[in-house]
Motif scaffolding. Sequence first.
Motif, PDB file in Angstrom:
ATOM      1  N   LEU A  93       0.831  -1.207   0.000  1.00 11.15           N
ATOM      2  CA  LEU A  93       0.000   0.000   0.000  1.00 11.15           C
ATOM      3  C   LEU A  93       0.862   1.251   0.000  1.00 11.15           C
ATOM      4  O   LEU A  93       0.618   2.191  -0.784  1.00 11.15           O
ATOM      5  CB  LEU A  93      -0.921   0.005   1.222  1.00 11.15           C
ATOM      6  N   ASN A  94       1.878   1.282   0.843  1.00  8.15           N
ATOM      7  CA  ASN A  94       2.731   2.461   0.929  1.00  8.15           C
ATOM      8  C   ASN A  94       3.499   2.678  -0.370  1.00  8.15           C
ATOM      9  O   ASN A  94       3.638   3.807  -0.854  1.00  8.15           O
ATOM     10  CB  ASN A  94       3.711   2.320   2.100  1.00  8.15           C
ATOM     11  N   LEU A  95       4.006   1.571  -0.952  1.00  2.00           N
ATOM     12  CA  LEU A  95       4.707   1.684  -2.234  1.00  2.00           C
ATOM     13  C   LEU A  95       3.776   2.163  -3.332  1.00  2.00           C
ATOM     14  O   LEU A  95       4.165   2.961  -4.192  1.00  2.00           O
ATOM     15  CB  LEU A  95       5.308   0.329  -2.617  1.00  2.00           C
ATOM     16  N   GLY A  96       2.532   1.678  -3.299  1.00  2.99           N
ATOM     17  CA  GLY A  96       1.573   2.102  -4.313  1.00  2.99           C
ATOM     18  C   GLY A  96       1.293   3.588  -4.249  1.00  2.99           C
ATOM     19  O   GLY A  96       1.283   4.279  -5.272  1.00  2.99           O
ATOM     20  N   VAL A  97       1.080   4.087  -3.029  1.00  4.21           N
ATOM     21  CA  VAL A  97       0.807   5.516  -2.858  1.00  4.21           C
ATOM     22  C   VAL A  97       2.029   6.352  -3.224  1.00  4.21           C
ATOM     23  O   VAL A  97       1.936   7.315  -4.007  1.00  4.21           O
ATOM     24  CB  VAL A  97       0.379   5.819  -1.404  1.00  4.21           C
ATOM     25  N   ALA A  98       3.197   5.977  -2.674  1.00  4.38           N
ATOM     26  CA  ALA A  98       4.417   6.742  -2.928  1.00  4.38           C
ATOM     27  C   ALA A  98       4.798   6.687  -4.403  1.00  4.38           C
ATOM     28  O   ALA A  98       5.199   7.703  -4.994  1.00  4.38           O
ATOM     29  CB  ALA A  98       5.561   6.200  -2.068  1.00  4.38           C
ATOM     30  N   GLY A  99       4.676   5.502  -5.027  1.00  4.15           N
ATOM     31  CA  GLY A  99       5.031   5.364  -6.438  1.00  4.15           C
ATOM     32  C   GLY A  99       4.109   6.159  -7.342  1.00  4.15           C
ATOM     33  O   GLY A  99       4.558   6.772  -8.321  1.00  4.15           O
ATOM     34  N   THR A 100       2.817   6.175  -7.008  1.00  4.29           N
ATOM     35  CA  THR A 100       1.867   6.930  -7.828  1.00  4.29           C
ATOM     36  C   THR A 100       2.128   8.427  -7.728  1.00  4.29           C
ATOM     37  O   THR A 100       2.179   9.131  -8.749  1.00  4.29           O
ATOM     38  CB  THR A 100       0.427   6.622  -7.387  1.00  4.29           C
ATOM     39  N   VAL A 101       2.309   8.917  -6.502  1.00  9.66           N
ATOM     40  CA  VAL A 101       2.585  10.349  -6.320  1.00  9.66           C
ATOM     41  C   VAL A 101       3.875  10.748  -7.031  1.00  9.66           C
ATOM     42  O   VAL A 101       3.927  11.748  -7.761  1.00  9.66           O
ATOM     43  CB  VAL A 101       2.676  10.694  -4.816  1.00  9.66           C
ATOM     44  N   THR A 102       4.923   9.940  -6.839  1.00  8.64           N
ATOM     45  CA  THR A 102       6.209  10.266  -7.447  1.00  8.64           C
ATOM     46  C   THR A 102       6.144  10.160  -8.970  1.00  8.64           C
ATOM     47  O   THR A 102       6.675  11.023  -9.688  1.00  8.64           O
ATOM     48  CB  THR A 102       7.303   9.328  -6.906  1.00  8.64           C
ATOM     49  N   GLY A 103       5.496   9.115  -9.482  1.00 10.46           N
ATOM     50  CA  GLY A 103       5.388   8.944 -10.926  1.00 10.46           C
ATOM     51  C   GLY A 103       4.626  10.072 -11.591  1.00 10.46           C
ATOM     52  O   GLY A 103       5.031  10.593 -12.646  1.00 10.46           O
ATOM     53  N   LEU A 104       3.509  10.469 -10.981  1.00 13.13           N
ATOM     54  CA  LEU A 104       2.743  11.593 -11.524  1.00 13.13           C
ATOM     55  C   LEU A 104       3.570  12.877 -11.473  1.00 13.13           C
ATOM     56  O   LEU A 104       3.503  13.714 -12.389  1.00 13.13           O
ATOM     57  CB  LEU A 104       1.443  11.767 -10.746  1.00 13.13           C
ATOM     58  N   GLY A 105       4.366  13.016 -10.416  1.00 17.95           N
ATOM     59  CA  GLY A 105       5.224  14.197 -10.309  1.00 17.95           C
ATOM     60  C   GLY A 105       6.308  14.224 -11.369  1.00 17.95           C
ATOM     61  O   GLY A 105       6.615  15.281 -11.938  1.00 17.95           O
ATOM     62  N   VAL A 106       6.898  13.057 -11.641  1.00 16.66           N
ATOM     63  CA  VAL A 106       7.923  12.965 -12.688  1.00 16.66           C
ATOM     64  C   VAL A 106       7.312  13.309 -14.045  1.00 16.66           C
ATOM     65  O   VAL A 106       7.920  14.027 -14.861  1.00 16.66           O
ATOM     66  CB  VAL A 106       8.556  11.566 -12.704  1.00 16.66           C
ATOM     67  N   ALA A 107       6.109  12.799 -14.299  1.00 16.66           N
ATOM     68  CA  ALA A 107       5.428  13.130 -15.553  1.00 16.66           C
ATOM     69  C   ALA A 107       5.137  14.632 -15.619  1.00 16.66           C
ATOM     70  O   ALA A 107       5.290  15.261 -16.683  1.00 16.66           O
ATOM     71  CB  ALA A 107       4.136  12.331 -15.675  1.00 16.66           C
ATOM     72  N   ALA A 108       4.735  15.213 -14.478  1.00 13.99           N
ATOM     73  CA  ALA A 108       4.487  16.659 -14.444  1.00 13.99           C
ATOM     74  C   ALA A 108       5.760  17.432 -14.740  1.00 13.99           C
ATOM     75  O   ALA A 108       5.742  18.453 -15.445  1.00 13.99           O
ATOM     76  CB  ALA A 108       3.922  17.053 -13.078  1.00 13.99           C
ATOM     77  N   MET A 109       6.891  16.960 -14.182  1.00 12.16           N
ATOM     78  CA  MET A 109       8.173  17.597 -14.469  1.00 12.16           C
ATOM     79  C   MET A 109       8.457  17.570 -15.968  1.00 12.16           C
ATOM     80  O   MET A 109       8.863  18.579 -16.561  1.00 12.16           O
ATOM     81  CB  MET A 109       9.290  16.868 -13.712  1.00 12.16           C
ATOM     82  N   HIS A 110       8.226  16.416 -16.595  1.00 10.63           N
ATOM     83  CA  HIS A 110       8.499  16.272 -18.026  1.00 10.63           C
ATOM     84  C   HIS A 110       7.663  17.253 -18.847  1.00 10.63           C
ATOM     85  O   HIS A 110       8.202  17.986 -19.693  1.00 10.63           O
ATOM     86  CB  HIS A 110       8.198  14.836 -18.467  1.00 10.63           C
ATOM     87  N   TYR A 111       6.370  17.277 -18.589  1.00 12.51           N
ATOM     88  CA  TYR A 111       5.495  18.110 -19.416  1.00 12.51           C
ATOM     89  C   TYR A 111       5.583  19.586 -19.047  1.00 12.51           C
ATOM     90  O   TYR A 111       5.300  20.447 -19.883  1.00 12.51           O
ATOM     91  CB  TYR A 111       4.056  17.578 -19.354  1.00 12.51           C
ATOM     92  N   LEU A 112       6.007  19.900 -17.821  1.00 12.90           N
ATOM     93  CA  LEU A 112       6.297  21.296 -17.485  1.00 12.90           C
ATOM     94  C   LEU A 112       7.539  21.746 -18.235  1.00 12.90           C
ATOM     95  O   LEU A 112       7.604  22.876 -18.734  1.00 12.90           O
ATOM     96  CB  LEU A 112       6.502  21.440 -15.978  1.00 12.90           C
ATOM     97  N   GLY A 113       8.542  20.853 -18.321  1.00 12.31           N
ATOM     98  CA  GLY A 113       9.724  21.160 -19.116  1.00 12.31           C
ATOM     99  C   GLY A 113       9.383  21.366 -20.580  1.00 12.31           C
ATOM    100  O   GLY A 113       9.943  22.241 -21.257  1.00 12.31           O
ATOM    101  N   MET A 114       8.426  20.579 -21.088  1.00 13.80           N
ATOM    102  CA  MET A 114       7.995  20.753 -22.478  1.00 13.80           C
ATOM    103  C   MET A 114       7.225  22.056 -22.649  1.00 13.80           C
ATOM    104  O   MET A 114       7.303  22.703 -23.702  1.00 13.80           O
ATOM    105  CB  MET A 114       7.125  19.571 -22.898  1.00 13.80           C
ATOM    106  N   ALA A 115       6.481  22.454 -21.611  1.00 15.88           N
ATOM    107  CA  ALA A 115       5.737  23.711 -21.682  1.00 15.88           C
ATOM    108  C   ALA A 115       6.666  24.914 -21.733  1.00 15.88           C
ATOM    109  O   ALA A 115       6.247  26.015 -22.122  1.00 15.88           O
ATOM    110  CB  ALA A 115       4.797  23.827 -20.483  1.00 15.88           C
ATOM    111  N   ALA A 116       7.932  24.719 -21.336  1.00 15.33           N
ATOM    112  CA  ALA A 116       8.907  25.810 -21.377  1.00 15.33           C
ATOM    113  C   ALA A 116       9.413  26.085 -22.785  1.00 15.33           C
ATOM    114  O   ALA A 116      10.103  27.077 -23.019  1.00 15.33           O
ATOM    115  CB  ALA A 116      10.088  25.480 -20.460  1.00 15.33           C
ATOM    116  N   ILE A 117       9.075  25.198 -23.734  1.00 17.76           N
ATOM    117  CA  ILE A 117       9.569  25.354 -25.109  1.00 17.76           C
ATOM    118  C   ILE A 117       8.854  26.505 -25.803  1.00 17.76           C
ATOM    119  O   ILE A 117       7.627  26.614 -25.767  1.00 17.76           O
ATOM    120  CB  ILE A 117       9.366  24.056 -25.909  1.00 17.76           C
ATOM    121  N   HIS A 118       9.629  27.350 -26.453  1.00 19.11           N
ATOM    122  CA  HIS A 118       9.106  28.399 -27.316  1.00 19.11           C
ATOM    123  C   HIS A 118       9.600  28.136 -28.740  1.00 19.11           C
ATOM    124  O   HIS A 118      10.799  27.972 -28.964  1.00 19.11           O
ATOM    125  CB  HIS A 118       9.589  29.784 -26.864  1.00 19.11           C
ATOM    126  N   THR A 119       8.676  28.066 -29.672  1.00 15.99           N
ATOM    127  CA  THR A 119       9.062  27.878 -31.067  1.00 15.99           C
ATOM    128  C   THR A 119       8.047  28.583 -31.953  1.00 15.99           C
ATOM    129  O   THR A 119       7.085  29.188 -31.452  1.00 15.99           O
ATOM    130  CB  THR A 119       9.150  26.371 -31.416  1.00 15.99           C
TER     131      THR A 119
END
Length: 284
Positions: free
Chosen positions: A114-140
């Motif tokens: 249970l703890n791994l599931g909660v921690a992994g989900t929060v962290t995974g969603l955060g990593v994905a947010a980091m990725h797409y926030l980095g993509m949102a920084a692109i100007h073209t």
Amino acid sequence: MTVTASAATVSDFYYGAVTPVAAYLMACLGAALGLRCTTRSLRRPQHRARWLALGAVSIGCGIWTMHFIAMIGFSVEGALVNYDATKTLLSLLVAIAVVAVGVFLVGYRGGSPLNLGVAGTVTGLGVAAMHYLGMAAIHTNGTLHYDTGTVALSIVIAVAAATAALWAAVSIHALWASLGASLVMGVAVTGMHYTGMAAVSVHLTNVAGSSQSSADLVAFLLVMLAGPLLVLLVAAVIVMFDPDMMLGETEPKASVPVPAPMFGGDSVFPAKQPAEPSQSRSSW
């Protein structure tokens, strides 16, 4: 005058295999340092918070560095690519923060499913947010579009990778086993990145007249990368030349974190265990 948007050719390998290989190595380095810091936290309960914090920073910087090294190879035919510095730095803070949440959860509450599931989900969603926030920084010269199905797949990979990383952090303590785990984690993290990049298409509203990556862009990314790379270097030195070991103090055996109440009751800090002579003097 009406400007018609046209689909541009997008590449993630402008410099060939150099950027994906370098990105993978950075992901592996951050994972390896994070695993060793977590092992240290279990061996030294009195300094657990410090080691977990260093582990979170190492993993977060490793993931973020992987992302932006890989982005050096990102190019859009007929357009120049620039990045918003504020969003770029914000994505670094997000990466470190979400990894810290997961690492501290398993570090203090243990590796139950249970703890791994909660921690992994929060962290995974955060990593994905980091990725797409980095993509949102692109100007073209146009707009970025994403394929919904591929984005969803990248998020699933991020959650799975984060859960596996947190499980390894509290379950794998032998040197070679943790190094092997870091190689697998590097594959998962870079796989998430390039899956997310496969979802990207760019529609140009006007043509810049050049398909070359600008020197200013590469210089900007290198400056952004300098800080996290320095942090990883410092973390590696700390892990390899552990001050406690250099002072000749004995090292207690790794303890398994026992879940404790977060509010009220006993402290979440485990009781200090009596030191036992260490059989190995390896700094790792």
